[in-house]
Enzyme design. Structure first.
Site, mmCIF file in Angstrom:
data_model
loop_
_atom_site.group_PDB
_atom_site.id
_atom_site.type_symbol
_atom_site.label_atom_id
_atom_site.label_comp_id
_atom_site.label_asym_id
_atom_site.label_seq_id
_atom_site.Cartn_x
_atom_site.Cartn_y
_atom_site.Cartn_z
ATOM 1 N N LYS A 192 0.928 -1.107 0.460
ATOM 2 C CA LYS A 192 0.018 0.456 -0.251
ATOM 3 C C LYS A 192 0.630 1.193 0.462
ATOM 4 O O LYS A 192 1.160 1.264 1.140
ATOM 5 C CB LYS A 192 -0.826 -0.041 1.358
ATOM 6 C CG LYS A 192 -1.964 0.737 0.913
ATOM 7 C CD LYS A 192 -2.034 2.030 1.133
ATOM 8 C CE LYS A 192 -1.432 2.670 2.601
ATOM 9 N NZ LYS A 192 -1.028 4.716 1.557
ATOM 10 N N CYS A 300 14.113 10.324 6.840
ATOM 11 C CA CYS A 300 13.893 10.055 8.192
ATOM 12 C C CYS A 300 15.017 10.113 8.880
ATOM 13 O O CYS A 300 14.553 10.611 10.136
ATOM 14 C CB CYS A 300 12.930 8.499 8.617
ATOM 15 S SG CYS A 300 14.092 6.813 7.669
ATOM 16 N N GLU A 401 10.271 16.863 14.409
ATOM 17 C CA GLU A 401 10.908 15.942 13.087
ATOM 18 C C GLU A 401 10.086 16.924 12.263
ATOM 19 O O GLU A 401 9.396 17.057 12.081
ATOM 20 C CB GLU A 401 9.882 14.947 12.812
ATOM 21 C CG GLU A 401 10.676 14.629 11.734
ATOM 22 C CD GLU A 401 10.177 12.973 10.746
ATOM 23 O OE1 GLU A 401 8.979 12.580 11.267
ATOM 24 O OE2 GLU A 401 10.832 11.771 10.409
HETATM 25 P P1 NAD Z 1 2.349 8.612 7.311
HETATM 26 O O1 NAD Z 1 3.067 8.037 8.575
HETATM 27 O O2 NAD Z 1 1.321 9.811 7.220
HETATM 28 O O3 NAD Z 1 2.087 8.037 5.709
HETATM 29 C C1 NAD Z 1 2.293 6.889 5.616
HETATM 30 C C2 NAD Z 1 1.953 5.463 5.447
HETATM 31 O O4 NAD Z 1 1.049 4.686 6.038
HETATM 32 C C3 NAD Z 1 0.695 6.173 4.144
HETATM 33 O O5 NAD Z 1 1.293 5.156 3.035
HETATM 34 C C4 NAD Z 1 -0.220 5.706 4.091
HETATM 35 O O6 NAD Z 1 -1.255 6.497 3.319
HETATM 36 C C5 NAD Z 1 -0.698 5.139 5.433
HETATM 37 N N1 NAD Z 1 -1.216 5.485 6.593
HETATM 38 C C6 NAD Z 1 -2.272 6.466 7.136
HETATM 39 N N2 NAD Z 1 -2.639 6.115 8.121
HETATM 40 C C7 NAD Z 1 -2.969 4.874 8.389
HETATM 41 C C8 NAD Z 1 -3.103 3.891 9.377
HETATM 42 N N3 NAD Z 1 -4.491 4.882 10.364
HETATM 43 N N4 NAD Z 1 -3.240 2.578 8.964
HETATM 44 C C9 NAD Z 1 -2.407 2.645 7.965
HETATM 45 N N5 NAD Z 1 -1.444 3.434 7.792
HETATM 46 C C10 NAD Z 1 -2.004 4.057 7.333
HETATM 47 O O7 NAD Z 1 3.914 9.155 7.008
HETATM 48 P P2 NAD Z 1 4.243 10.028 5.381
HETATM 49 O O8 NAD Z 1 3.940 11.599 5.812
HETATM 50 O O9 NAD Z 1 4.427 9.178 4.446
HETATM 51 O O10 NAD Z 1 6.331 9.780 5.687
HETATM 52 C C11 NAD Z 1 5.955 10.496 6.089
HETATM 53 C C12 NAD Z 1 7.160 9.804 8.032
HETATM 54 O O11 NAD Z 1 8.110 8.983 7.743
HETATM 55 C C13 NAD Z 1 8.375 10.923 8.172
HETATM 56 O O12 NAD Z 1 7.912 10.565 10.771
HETATM 57 C C14 NAD Z 1 10.122 9.617 8.263
HETATM 58 O O13 NAD Z 1 10.205 10.199 9.443
HETATM 59 C C15 NAD Z 1 9.313 8.175 8.081
HETATM 60 N N6 NAD Z 1 9.406 7.848 7.745
HETATM 61 C C16 NAD Z 1 10.319 6.501 8.272
HETATM 62 C C17 NAD Z 1 11.669 5.726 7.751
HETATM 63 C C18 NAD Z 1 12.441 4.570 8.493
HETATM 64 O O14 NAD Z 1 12.855 3.719 7.552
HETATM 65 N N7 NAD Z 1 12.552 5.306 9.608
HETATM 66 C C19 NAD Z 1 11.893 5.697 6.181
HETATM 67 C C20 NAD Z 1 10.973 6.793 5.610
HETATM 68 C C21 NAD Z 1 9.668 7.997 6.143
#
Ligand code: NAD
Length: 508
Positions: A192, A300, A401
């Protein structure tokens, strides 16, 4: 390699809107309710692709397809066969035309510039090759139990259907971190991708058949929060591999708890970049640029808390400011462009909001803080590399962040100070230490609370090296051999080679 090969000329192949469905059971389908959404090109702020919007009902269909593929044969494939599929996938991903195709789609989806997108796309195949090797060498063990005549051993078996939920900043790479070990172990997968940048993952799906991935083994359901939540709570899903924000990670874990579904969470960070006076300052400043401004700081692992020893603080500030002001914006397809637009309007507004708060809280804005004068368009989501000084550890800019090109400098006086400041965060994803002192290196590495510590480098990742966050930055890890534990369950087998009817009430 010639210069031409290293820097291919890429272009946007679309005149009108590109169009994508859901990829389920090896075929492209519309969403059940016919819904769609747009992916917006961050450089222009205009939609460039129309994508089917998967909902809970589509997630059901995809999970059922993945289950059929798992039970129908993929789980029983030999390790050599799975390795061959991963190698073929690696061969497809390594082809220059595919590198270029995936790079272009990720540029249009995320705002990456060509030098970053192509560099990244050239690395994709290494994850397939690494996990092809792992598939063949991953094994259980014989267990030396004390009972005579009893042969005991463990077998790693796949968990079943894996849900891979990914963010928008590096969609293909973070998807491969899940897909490759999942397939190596014999699982099937429902991906997804983020609703903000779903297309590159869908473009990747067009390559699966060519690599010999059977229908249903890999499915892609683009969609929003509701589709992600449906996957996390789905009783037919055996493991959720999630990358995203810490807040969403918590919801995912709550949702998975009801079914006792295993989860791994790669979440946010607020990583320190710690510069000592004995460091090579040019190297350190370059590392801060890499950790704060590359990919527009949408990492991240962004090293946005720049802790600098007071004796070199002003020198670092001056050099970083000069470098930030020299960062080249331009057409993302131009190899000279160093930074592109942020990925979407909400991120753009969020970063500018954080910058305003930092100013209001008394941080000193040294450079940047707004759209760059040299942005290639007036409608793109560009933010200039921004440097703040006089940042205090309690300010929002030092605690939250930002996920944008913002560096905040804070002076420290001693190693102990640096350690206390570095660890004073709920996050624990990464940290960097810039020093030429070996003893200090060891002491700092020992004291830092982070899943990754870089010394005199930044942003290094590899399929072979485990990557995972401590504290609020995550649970479990990705990459390396250890990750196979996340995608397998152990079956322990007892064979009595000389059975006799023993006392039925005796334990051993
Ligand atoms: P997000 O948490 O908003 O969304 C991530 C994914 O989860 C998307 O596909 C979204 O549609 C889905 N999602 C949203 N709500 C959900 C729910 N309730 N249940 C299940 N899935 C859901 O994050 P984002 O804005 O897409 O990405 C940025 C964040 O990701 C930042 O906090 C960043 O630090 C983190 N990140 C972490 C890593 C790592 O490896 N640690 C790598 C890249 C990004």
């Amino acid at each position: 390699m010639t210069g031409t090969l290293e820097r291919p000329t890429l272009r946007n192949p679309y005149d009108g809107l590109a169009s994508y469905g859901l990829f389920i059971d090896g075929v492209w389908v519309d969403a059940r309710d016919g819904g769609t959404f747009h992916s917006v090109d961050p450089t222009t702020g205009r939609p460039w692709a129309e994508v089917a919007r998967g909902r809970a009902v589509d997630v059901d269909v995809a999970v059922a397809a993945a289950r059929r593929a798992f039970d129908g044969g993929w789980r029983r494939t030999g390790a050599a066969e799975r390795a061959a599929v991963l190698r073929r996938l690696g061969d497809v991903l390594a082809r220059p035309d595919v590198v270029e195709r995936l790079a272009v789609h990720e540029m249009l989806d995320t705002g990456k510039v060509v030098r970053e997108a192509v560099g990244l796309a050239r690395a994709f195949s290494s994850w397939c090759y690494y996990y092809a090797g792992v598939a063949e060498s991953h094994r259980g063990s014989t267990i030396p139990v004390p009972m005579r005549d009893t042969f005991t051993y463990s077998v790693p078996e796949p968990v079943g259907v894996v849900a891979a939920i990914t963010p928008w900043n590096s969609p293909i790479l973070l998807m491969l971190w899940k897909l490759c070990p999942a397939l190596a172990a014999g699982n099937t997968v429902v991906i997804k991708p983020s609703e903000v940048a779903p297309v590159s993952t869908l473009e990747f799906a067009t390559l699966l058949a060519e690599a010999g991935v059977p229908p249903g083994v890999v499915n892609v359901v683009p969609g929003g929060r509701d589709a992600g939540a449906a996957l996390a709570a789905h009783p037919g899903v055996d493991k959720v591999a999630f990358t995203g924000s810490t807040a969403t990670g918590r919801s995912v874990m709550h949702a998975a708890a009801d079914n006792l579904t295993r989860v791994s969470l790669e979440l946010g960070g607020k990583s320190p970049n710690i510069i000592f006076p004995d460091a090579d300052i040019d190297l350190a400043v370059n590392g801060v640029v890499s950790g704060c401004f590359a990919a527009g700081g949408q990492m991240c692992t962004a090293g946005s808390r720049v802790l600098v020893h007071r004796s070199v603080h002003d020198e670092v500030l001056d050099r970083l400011t000069a470098r930030a002001q020299a960062v080249r914006f331009g057409d993302p397809f131009d190899w000279e462009s160093e930074m592109g637009a942020l990925t979407w309007s909400r991120q753009y507004e969020s970063v500018l909001g954080r910058i305003r708060t930092a100013v209001a809280e008394g941080a000193r804005l040294v450079t940047g803080g707004d759209r760059p004068a040299t942005a290639p368009t007036s409608t793109g989501f560009h933010v200039a590399p921004t440097v703040f000084a006089d940042v205090r550890p309690t300010m929002e800019i030092a605690t939250e962040e930002i996920f944008g090109p913002v560096a905040g400098l804070m002076p420290f006086d001693s190693e102990d100070d640096a350690i206390a400041m570095a660890n004073d965060t709920p996050y624990g994803l990464a940290a960097a230490v810039w020093t030429t002192d070996l003893g200090r290196t060891r002491r700092m590495v020992d004291a830092l609370e982070a899943g990754t510590v870089w010394v005199n480098c930044y942003r290094r990742v590899s399929a072979a090296a485990p990557f995972g966050g401590w504290k609020d930055s995550g649970l479990g890890s990705e990459n390396g051999l250890e990750v196979m534990k996340e995608y397998t369950r152990s079956k322990v087998v007892w064979i009595d080679t000389n059975p006799d009817a023993r006392d039925a009430f005796r334990l051993a």
